[in-house]
Design a protein around this motif. Structure first.
Motif, PDB file in Angstrom:
ATOM      1  N   THR A  36       0.938  -1.284   0.270  1.00 42.07           N
ATOM      2  CA  THR A  36      -0.115  -0.112   0.023  1.00 42.07           C
ATOM      3  C   THR A  36       0.350   1.152   0.076  1.00 42.07           C
ATOM      4  N   ASN A  60       0.787   4.066  -2.651  1.00 49.12           N
ATOM      5  CA  ASN A  60       0.746   5.575  -2.740  1.00 49.12           C
ATOM      6  C   ASN A  60       1.312   6.949  -2.825  1.00 49.12           C
ATOM      7  N   LYS A  83       1.854   7.102  -6.876  1.00 44.21           N
ATOM      8  CA  LYS A  83       1.213   7.787  -7.119  1.00 44.21           C
ATOM      9  C   LYS A  83       1.322   9.268  -6.658  1.00 44.21           C
ATOM     10  N   LEU A  84       1.758   9.353  -5.483  1.00 43.32           N
ATOM     11  CA  LEU A  84       2.315  10.545  -5.482  1.00 43.32           C
ATOM     12  C   LEU A  84       2.810  11.419  -5.642  1.00 43.32           C
ATOM     13  N   ILE A 121      -4.382  10.863  -5.163  1.00 41.20           N
ATOM     14  CA  ILE A 121      -4.855  10.386  -4.347  1.00 41.20           C
ATOM     15  C   ILE A 121      -6.414  11.135  -3.707  1.00 41.20           C
ATOM     16  N   GLN A 122      -7.182  10.607  -2.721  1.00 45.03           N
ATOM     17  CA  GLN A 122      -8.653  11.239  -2.527  1.00 45.03           C
ATOM     18  C   GLN A 122      -7.968  10.666  -0.940  1.00 45.03           C
ATOM     19  N   GLN A 156      -5.789  16.812   1.749  1.00 43.28           N
ATOM     20  CA  GLN A 156      -6.326  16.523   0.327  1.00 43.28           C
ATOM     21  C   GLN A 156      -5.319  17.579  -0.691  1.00 43.28           C
ATOM     22  N   ALA A 181      -9.144   8.076  -9.211  1.00 45.13           N
ATOM     23  CA  ALA A 181      -8.081   8.764  -7.801  1.00 45.13           C
ATOM     24  C   ALA A 181      -8.086   7.095  -6.880  1.00 45.13           C
ATOM     25  N   PHE A 182      -6.809   6.779  -5.928  1.00 50.80           N
ATOM     26  CA  PHE A 182      -7.056   6.519  -5.267  1.00 50.80           C
ATOM     27  C   PHE A 182      -7.264   6.860  -3.675  1.00 50.80           C
ATOM     28  N   LEU A 185      -8.448   8.016  -0.056  1.00 48.35           N
ATOM     29  CA  LEU A 185      -7.562   7.001   0.940  1.00 48.35           C
ATOM     30  C   LEU A 185      -8.754   7.403   2.277  1.00 48.35           C
ATOM     31  N   LEU A 210      -7.937   1.682   2.189  1.00 47.31           N
ATOM     32  CA  LEU A 210      -7.500   1.279   0.906  1.00 47.31           C
ATOM     33  C   LEU A 210      -8.753   0.883  -0.060  1.00 47.31           C
TER      34      LEU A 210
END
Lengths: 1079, 357
Positions: A550, A554, A557-558, A598-599, A618, A680-681, A683, A851
């Protein structure tokens, strides 16, 4: 009796004072091989003795030649009491057994003592005369070449890749024998060093036999490890890839197929001719998007031990049929290809390959990472002295890996590696690799000299996206995955994210630059014994894998990236905790869809303050993503939805056809405004722990301006390396003081430890800017209850910032990167609202960040035309080729010195016939060395003759990579595999543990360099420190450390020497030089 | 919670010249970190104090390990433990053997004994050079002294080859060795105005002209001792002051030459006999070791101070000494021209160097 080993002891220098009265030493030397020992005369009262001994001859079996090291002991003669040992030198004579490698070992070796370290040097000459052995049932495997390099070595071409070889040998650990109670620490250490040396030799010989059986002549990607099991024994095991290698004549070496990296030839071909690609009919496959549940675990219980395994087909990696020429009409061909490959591979028990980069066309598709772990109890081994039990354990794990690969629709595993972590009687065995589909032509006899017909038929130059296409059947996927059409060719399916353990294929098109991504995790566990302990560990493992995964996801994606290469997950076990460290290099693969953002979602929507808080987080996440985009120059081509002349008429509708379960996601996509049309991923924050996790996500500081870092061989997106390199090893041990630590607290400590290490590197190497830390290899361990040890080996390489950074094919994509370079620095505002996060009401409840799979929040996949104007000027390349020499000092040694050495070496080669002749030639060699211009002004010998004027020390470069930038390897001299123990009973006097380890590592480097120089080499490639076990007891003023290092000794010259076509080969390791072939 | 172990080892030994200087100057790790922070390295590279501390510790450790090799610099070139580029090695050695003028001024000409070493803390307090650095410099002097003391051949060359120093530094060390060997007095209050470089220059003159090696390079003998025969011959110069006629003749020759060329002519004329006696007496006494030690103080007392009180300019001094030396050649009864030249050549250049405020 097929071999004669000859050794001659020439001289010593810088010996320690052994006789306090005279301040001098009466030194003599014992030369031992097997059970035969010779002695030199005593050289009285000298710290720089000249023995100039006769040739000591050992007549031995070649089996022994392979197993045994030549052991040289320097002693101080004492008339009345026992002679005192000064130190020892072990010389592995394996390189001499191979006709193509070194023919003589000659040079100064550090005299090493396990208690005192290096004590002076000794000059030794060693030669071997081998007789032909026609015995079919021979036990030796002389002549099989070994390479640590995990690609086809430069200056060879792979005629055939046979496949996986493994072997394991077990012995009693001398430190645990009864005799250890009465012998000195020195004797015990030496017994251990000798034993491991012997076992390594035996292991290598046995693997060599297997290779010969398979019809090969070399092992590539040879990985040898040892397990100190303690009471139950000492295991040395190795894996590798058997190959048949042909030597390439030096002239054409860097430009042929054998070269692994310069692979853009076919790639750029493909890129440059979209029309040709366009002719083929678009693929009629639909798209199915899902997301994996990353862990499915199998628990089984064994008679002997708890057995546990986790398989993590972690992410979704796609790929379709055959590379490039897909489409309907390619169907039958595809099946044909599969059949070929399958038959070729299914004959093998384990279709595994330890290689991480491949000749062009070898790798067809990549499925994803496969891994397996198993927890074993060492005290339950029935017959500890026999290898059977361990063989069975590994067999089991390999079977599991194989089945995982099958589940991913792949028939092979590449980038395969195995490791263990031992704490007391518990041992975690791990294996991981990348499931893949390979081109069978390398596995079949006969079709290696790629006839053009063969070539055209089976391997129509795979486009740069071929390997990304899913290998499995999309209607019957092994795990949920989200597929889209390839953004490059738009004809095949690709996954949204791709994780692999291999290096980035050189043909791959990348947007922007890559970066090191690490996931770090600590988990406390109760102290326990035996099965209870094993079970506890087994139960923790899947959660760790899941969380590491995970975190990786993340962080990826970041950074707005969509693929990981060189993924290496290490789980280390200690008495009261487990450490997990996953390292990989993130990149944005042009062929894969842009990652979604990422949301953050709160669990209790009603809470206003909470909502506000979520909004801040966010915003920070979005800012970070935006910054990272700039930092890594990720500017994917504008996604024009109605891509002009898109060969896929109605992508949206078609994909919907196959996407029954994701219909609902269409609406959800509206929510995700921040990152456009990408999914979006999400969180979910439901408590403080989750907040912590998100904070930790954001605390990874980007490297300072001018620095890049990666754990793969080279940094994706940097192509113009200059010759400055600095290899280093760094070790840190952290002591946790308070006993009541939480998982979170531990995680923070561990993360800080790793981050601080990186910061230290950046600081120390700041003079090399612009530079990239390559092959950052982190190893973690829990040596004692409250200690965390992190060891890193890496190389810093300079590159030229001003020259064009892009591959020619990518020019349109990366335009303007040079402007961005100036803005690379982003102070990340950290933890600004940590305090507010902590004040949340729900802080008592522990929880996790959950997730949600993107599948649930799916939005449409847009298929977009990537407008890639054909790049006609493949000649662009040469403009970059004129690399600037940033002149690491070694380069200063003038080129003719290198040539001179080279010549000297050839002289040595020719000199094996009679001893007398060699002697004189050896003299000429040393005189050549004497007139070397290197230590100018240094070589004048003094009238008092107190120093050794003329002898300069060969500069030996070391790198964990398989190549040296701007330098051409012209010869492999053999494998370096050394094991050292160092012990001290005066820790304080040596500067504490840091001082102790600092000098030990420096000594290990020195010994590696000396051995390489003695073989006639001037560099070590694929260097790695496999083991660094440190035990300390400051109260007793004692410490002990074991280090195992390996690498390939090579001779290399600067590209510019003897290479009129240097413009093409200058940066041969990167993609560009292959354009030579293309033009 | 603490970092228990922290090491960084490069295949090519990484050394920061700034940190090396701090180490040489005897800063503790913590002080060095402070200095570096003030120097602004941190701002350059976005690092934290921890990083700086860790880096400084690493480097200090490396230097400590190297120190043993630096004691015999020739070893540095062919040791195997550290891979250090040759140009770096040169810098390391040169810096290690560099010294503070303030410190060397304090020990110049003193016996490099344990007693002197015990006084180093006083010297440290007086000069502001840290005790650690004082010890290093003192040990360097002693080491160089011990090695070259017994060697034959040219002193500067011996030092240069044995310690791989630059020509300039080798010359300075030659001066130190020479002063130490002859135990020249340099510490008297009257000599305080002289810098080390003044003395080093004078030492160079003495080595090049008054030692055995100076006459004949082929003679395999030591450069560190003055030529005994020459010193003996110097006694003959006494005739210049004991023979009344000669003295008057000399004076009139010099005065004729000087007349009208300088404002200080009257003082020169008045002082001629005194000054000449001073210089010749110094020459005549040099056979006594004790008087050799007082050579510089004598020069100052017998010649420089009187001239200074008469406000001679440097040009006056030059003029006077040139004519004083040359006029002796015209004296028909004076037979010791060679010795005179050898003596006055050195005296002239020494006095020129020493004649300042």
């Amino acid at each position: 009796m097929p071999g004669k080993l000859k050794a001659k002891i020439v001289a010593g220098r810088h010996l320690p004072v052994m006789d306090r009265a005279s301040d001098l030493t009466d030194a003599f030397v014992e030369v031992k091989f097997g059970n035969t020992t010779f002695k030199t005369d005593v050289c009285h009262k000298s710290l720089n003795p000249q023995w100039n001994s006769e040739w000591f001859k050992f007549e031995v079996d070649d089996e022994d030649l392979q197993d045994e090291p030549l052991q040289i002991t320097v002693l101080d003669h004492d008339t009345y009491s026992a002679n005192d040992a000064i130190g020892k030198v072990y010389i592995d004579i394996d390189p001499l057994l191979c006709t193509e490698a070194a023919s003589v070992i000659s040079g100064w070796f550090p005299i090493y003592d396990t208690i005192h370290g290096i004590r002076g040097e000794i000059n030794v000459l060693v030669k071997v005369e081998l007789f032909n052995d026609l015995n079919r049932f021979r036990q030796s495997s002389c002549g099989v070449k070994f390479f640590c390099t995990t690609s086809i070595p430069r200056c060879y071409r792979a005629a055939m890749v046979h496949g996986f070889v493994e072997e394991l040998v077990v012995n009693e650990d001398p430190e645990y024998q009864w005799i250890d109670r009465i012998r000195t620490p020195r004797a015990s250490n030496e017994a251990r060093q000798r034993l491991i040396s012997l076992m390594s030799g035996e292991l290598q010989r046995k693997i060599g036999l297997k290779v010969l059986e398979m019809g090969g002549n070399a092992v590539v990607g040879y990985l040898q490890c040892f397990d100190l099991e303690g009471e139950s024994g000492l295991v040395v095991r190795a894996i590798g890839t058997a190959c048949t290698l042909d030597k390439v004549s030096s002239g054409s070496a860097p430009n042929t197929n054998t070269h692994v990296h310069p692979n853009t030839a076919p790639a750029s071909n493909a890129c440059n001719s979209p029309s040709k690609d366009g002719k083929e009919s678009p693929l009629a496959h639909g798209c199915r998007s899902t997301h994996n549940s990353p862990v499915h675990s199998v628990c089984s219980s064994q008679r002997l031990s708890q057995n546990f395994s986790v398989s993590v087909p972690t992410l979704i990696f796609t790929g379709m049929g055959s590379g490039g020429s897909a489409g309907k009409e390619a169907g039958p061909l595809k099946t044909l290809l599969r059949q070929h490959t399958q038959t070729a591979l299914e004959q093998r028990e384990f279709p595994f390959f330890t290689l991480t980069s491949f000749p062009p066309g070898f790798l067809v598709h990549v499925g994803g990472v496969v891994s397996a772990r198993s927890v074993k109890l060492l005290d339950r081994i029935h017959n500890p002295d026999e290898p059977e039990t361990r063989d069975a354990w590994w067999e089991e794990i390999r079977q599991e890996i194989k089945s995982h690969a099958k589940a991913l629709g792949c028939h092979a595993v590449v980038g395969y590696s195995e490791s263990t972590s031992i704490c007391e009687e518990v041992c975690i065995l791990s294996a991981s690799g990348t499931a893949a589909i390979l081109n069978p032509r390398y596995m079949r006899e006969g079709c290696l000299d790629i006839g053009s017909t063969d070539h055209r038929f089976e391997d129509p130059s795979p486009p740069s996206c071929g390997f990304c296409h899913i290998p499995y059947d999309e209607l019957n996927m092994p795990f949920p995955a989200q597929l889209t059409y390839c953004y490059h060719c738009r004809r095949q399916k690709v996954p949204d994210v791709l994780f692999t353990t291999i290096d980035l294929p050189s043909e791959a098109a990348v947007t922007g630059k890559g970066c090191l991504i690490q996931a770090r995790l600590c988990r406390l566990k109760k102290k326990a014994q035996g099965e209870v302990n094993a079970t506890a560990i087994s139960n923790l493992l899947p959660f760790m894998e899941y969380e590491l995964h995970t975190q990786l996801m993340n962080k990826l994606k970041l950074r707005n990236m969509n693929a990981l290469f060189g993924l290496h997950i290490q789980i280390s076990v200690g008495e009261n905790m487990l450490l997990g460290l996953a390292s990989a290099t993130g990149v944005y693969l042009t062929a894969l869809p842009a990652p979604g953002g990422i949301q953050i979602a709160g669990k209790t929507p009603g809470d206003l303050s909470n909502e506000h808080h979520i909004l801040t987080i966010q915003k920070r996440i979005n800012d970070t993503i935006a910054k990272n985009k700039e930092l890594y120059q990720i500017n994917p081509p504008e996604l024009t939805e109605e891509g002009l002349g898109s060969p896929i008429p109605e992508p949206r509708q078609r994909s919907r056809l196959f996407r029954s379960h994701s219909e609902s996601s269409d609406e959800l996509s509206e929510l995700d405004l921040s990152h456009g049309k990408k999914d979006a991923f999400v969180l979910e924050i439901d408590d403080t722990d989750a907040v912590e996790d998100i904070h930790s996500l954001l605390t990874d500081a980007p490297p300072p301006t001018g620095f890049y870092s990666c754990n793969t061989e080279i940094m994706p997106g940097i192509y113009n390396w200059t010759s400055g390199i600095q290899m280093f090893t760094s070790v840190r041990v952290f002591r946790l003081s308070n006993a009541n630590l939480t998982n979170q607290g531990l995680n923070k400590i561990f993360t800080d430890l790793c981050e601080n290490l990186l910061k230290s590197f950046y600081f120390k190497l700041r003079s090399m800017i612009p530079c990239c830390l390559c092959h950052l290899n982190f190893t973690v361990a829990v040596p004692e209850e409250e200690l965390i040890q992190v060891a890193v080996t890496a190389v810093a390489m300079t590159f030229d910032k001003d020259q064009a950074q892009e591959k020619p094919a990518e020019k349109p994509i990366n335009k303007g990167s040079s402007e961005n370079e100036e803005q690379l620095q982003f102070p990340l505002e950290l933890c600004a609202d940590v305090s507010s996060a902590n004040t949340q009401p729900s802080s008592k409840v522990s929880g996790t960040v959950s997730l949600l799979t993107p599948a649930a929040k799916l939005c449409q996949n847009q298929l977009v035309m990537i407008h890639l104007p054909g790049v006609p000027e493949s000649t662009n390349v040469s403009s970059r080729a004129a690399s600037v020499d940033y002149g690491s000092f070694a380069d200063r040694c003038s080129t003719w010195l290198e040539l001179l050495r080279l010549k000297a070496h050839t002289i040595r080669r020719g000199s094996v016939k009679t001893s007398r002749r060699t002697q004189s030639l050896a003299h000429s060699v040393s005189s050549l060395e004497r007139c070397s211009p290197l230590p100018e002004g240094r070589s004048r010998s003094l009238r008092s003759s107190r120093s050794f004027g003329g002898s300069s020390v060969t500069v030996v470069k070391m790198t964990p990579l398989s190549f040296l930038p701007g330098i051409r390897i012209i010869k492999y001299l053999g494998i370096i595999n050394m094991f050292f123990i160092r012990e001290t009973t005066s820790l304080r006097e040596e500067g504490g543990v840091s001082g102790f380890l600092h000098s030990f590592i420096a000594e290990v480097f020195a010994m590696v360099r000396a051995h390489v120089a003695a073989l006639g080499g001037n560099a070590v490639v694929s260097y790695s420190m496999k083991e660094c076990v440190l035990m300390e007891n400051p109260n007793k003023n004692q410490a002990q450390c074991l280090i195992n290092v390996s690498g390939d000794a090579v001779i290399c010259v600067r590209e510019t020497d003897q290479e009129p076509t240097a413009s093409m080969t200058n940066i041969g390791q990167t993609c560009c030089s292959a354009n030579d072939g293309a033009t | 919670m603490a970092v228990e172990l922290d090491v960084f080892v490069g295949n090519t030994t990484i050394m920061d010249e700034e940190v090396y200087q701090l180490w040489l100057d005897g800063y503790t790790v913590n002080d060095a970190v402070k200095v570096r922070m003030e120097g602004g390295v941190l701002d350059e590279c976005e690092a934290s104090a921890d990083v700086l501390l860790s880096d400084t510790m690493d480097q200090y450790r490396t230097f400590q390990m190297c120190e043993r090799l630096l004691h015999s610099p020739a070893k540095l070139a062919n040791q195997l433990l550290f891979q250090i580029p040759p140009h770096r090695q040169t810098v390391l050695i040169e810096r290690y053997y560099a010294f503070d003028d303030a410190f060397v001024r304090e020990v110049l000409g003193k016996k490099l004994s344990k007693g002197t070493k015990k006084d180093l803390d006083d010297i440290s307090a007086k000069t502001g050079v840290t005790l650690k650095s004082c010890r290093r410099q003192f040990d360097n002097f002693k080491r160089v002294f011990k090695v070259v003391e017994e060697l034959k051949g040219p002193l500067v060359e011996n030092i240069r080859q044995h310690f791989l120093l630059s020509d300039k530094l080798a010359r300075d060390y030659a001066a130190i060795v020479f002063f130490t060997n002859n135990r020249f007095e340099t510490g008297k209050r009257k000599l305080q105005y002289l810098t080390f470089q003044d003395f080093a220059f004078c030492a160079g003159q003495l080595i090049n002209n008054w030692t055995v090696g100076a006459v004949d390079n082929m003679v395999e003998d030591m450069d560190v001792d003055l030529d005994k025969e020459f010193l003996q011959e110097l006694k003959e110069l006494k005739i210049l002051i004991t023979d009344k006629d000669l003295l008057d003749q000399h004076k009139s020759l010099v005065c004729t030459a000087l007349r009208g060329k300088t404002k200080a002519f009257n003082e020169m004329e008045a002082n001629f006999k005194n000054l000449s006696r001073g210089l010749v007496n110094i020459a005549a006494k040099l056979t006594n070791t004790k008087d050799v030690r007082d050579f510089f103080i004598d020069l100052v007392e017998k010649f420089i101070e009187p001239c200074r009180s008469d406000r001679w300019t440097a040009a006056d001094m030059k003029l006077y000494l040139t004519h004083y030396t040359n006029s002796a050649h015209i004296l028909d009864t004076f037979k010791h021209q060679v010795v005179w030249d050898r003596y006055m050549g050195v005296i002239k250049s020494c006095i020129f160097k020493m004649y300042h405020d």
